[in-house]
Design a protein around this motif. Sequence first.
Motif, PDB file in Angstrom:
ATOM      1  N   SER A 186     -11.942 -26.175  10.663  1.00 34.75           N
ATOM      2  CA  SER A 186     -13.377 -26.372  10.887  1.00 34.75           C
ATOM      3  C   SER A 186     -13.980 -27.276   9.819  1.00 34.75           C
ATOM      4  O   SER A 186     -13.412 -27.455   8.736  1.00 34.75           O
ATOM      5  CB  SER A 186     -14.109 -25.025  10.878  1.00 34.75           C
ATOM      6  N   LEU A 193     -20.194 -30.118  21.125  1.00 32.12           N
ATOM      7  CA  LEU A 193     -19.667 -28.993  20.349  1.00 32.12           C
ATOM      8  C   LEU A 193     -18.292 -29.309  19.771  1.00 32.12           C
ATOM      9  O   LEU A 193     -17.544 -28.399  19.391  1.00 32.12           O
ATOM     10  CB  LEU A 193     -19.575 -27.747  21.243  1.00 32.12           C
ATOM     11  N   SER A 219     -17.340 -27.717  16.417  1.00 32.25           N
ATOM     12  CA  SER A 219     -17.627 -26.295  16.231  1.00 32.25           C
ATOM     13  C   SER A 219     -16.405 -25.400  16.387  1.00 32.25           C
ATOM     14  O   SER A 219     -16.490 -24.197  16.152  1.00 32.25           O
ATOM     15  CB  SER A 219     -18.704 -25.846  17.228  1.00 32.25           C
ATOM     16  N   CYS A 236     -14.917 -24.192  18.956  1.00 34.82           N
ATOM     17  CA  CYS A 236     -15.218 -23.056  19.827  1.00 34.82           C
ATOM     18  C   CYS A 236     -14.311 -22.986  21.052  1.00 34.82           C
ATOM     19  O   CYS A 236     -14.487 -22.121  21.910  1.00 34.82           O
ATOM     20  CB  CYS A 236     -16.684 -23.111  20.263  1.00 34.82           C
ATOM     21  N   ARG A 261      -6.848 -21.629  21.062  1.00 35.94           N
ATOM     22  CA  ARG A 261      -8.260 -21.258  21.250  1.00 35.94           C
ATOM     23  C   ARG A 261      -8.795 -21.812  22.572  1.00 35.94           C
ATOM     24  O   ARG A 261      -9.522 -21.123  23.307  1.00 35.94           O
ATOM     25  CB  ARG A 261      -9.088 -21.783  20.071  1.00 35.94           C
ATOM     26  N   GLU A 262      -8.454 -23.065  22.894  1.00 36.39           N
ATOM     27  CA  GLU A 262      -8.903 -23.672  24.152  1.00 36.39           C
ATOM     28  C   GLU A 262      -8.348 -22.914  25.355  1.00 36.39           C
ATOM     29  O   GLU A 262      -9.065 -22.629  26.318  1.00 36.39           O
ATOM     30  CB  GLU A 262      -8.463 -25.135  24.208  1.00 36.39           C
ATOM     31  N   GLU A 281     -10.008 -19.569  25.751  1.00 34.09           N
ATOM     32  CA  GLU A 281     -11.373 -19.735  26.272  1.00 34.09           C
ATOM     33  C   GLU A 281     -11.334 -20.052  27.771  1.00 34.09           C
ATOM     34  O   GLU A 281     -12.186 -19.581  28.541  1.00 34.09           O
ATOM     35  CB  GLU A 281     -12.082 -20.855  25.514  1.00 34.09           C
TER      36      GLU A 281
END
Length: 258
Positions: free
Chosen positions: A93, A162, A165, A167, A198-199, A202
């Motif tokens: 990050s 984003l 971020s 996320c 993470r992707e 999500e």
Amino acid sequence: MADQLQRKRLETEAVVIGYAMSRLDDAYLNARKCSTWTQAFSQAAHALSIRPTSLKNLRDEFDPIHPNSRQGWHKRPLRPNREQVLYQFREVSDDALLEFVAQTLARNTEATAEAIDSLAGETRPPAHNVAERLLTGRLAEEHFLTNSESIISVPKIDVIDLRQSACGFDFGVRHRPDWAIEVKGLKEARGGIQFTDREWTEAKRREENYWLVIVGNLSTKPFPRVIRNPRTVLDVSCKYQKSIAVVWQSIVSVSLRR
């Protein structure tokens, strides 16, 4: 031998700082309380005992990959140790990268030694060309932002950036907080794409609200393909890779008195 290792560590630290300058751009200046790049180069050079021009050159090497206003050294491929830094820090990050910079320039080697030694000891570049992949991704993202209305019927003004971020997706949509948009790029009409864990997690969580936009043919005439709920459409395999992991730690105490 010890002197050689120390020189390699110092070079690696400088490469990470140059990478951070390029990737973070104005955020780097703000965090380091510098009003100009000349001041930023001088500040970092003083801490590392190297020339300010060395840091400028390192920043410029990474510039073609990142969406800033500088062109950088767009005709020169990255050296293996630059490619390794790019690969290892790609999922770190902005906050963690800024903290790494702060600890490095403060010469707090206890905080950074493990990562620096790992990078300094890695003599081979990653198995795939990370710089080319990230540049292709950036071009795809720019194409999507320019053409979002024709691609997913969302005006550019309603697209929320984003990308920094961490996320699990690149863009959100105003008035549709449940939507997540991930953009991937291909130089040709066909090729491989990668998802971070993470992707992919999500995508599983959001199902139909996770939009994958693949922009292919970037080397000639870009053409997008939209896939909603990619976990139900794509055939994927999982691979495990070594990478720098970031942890935020603290010393705390509790009182036993009532």
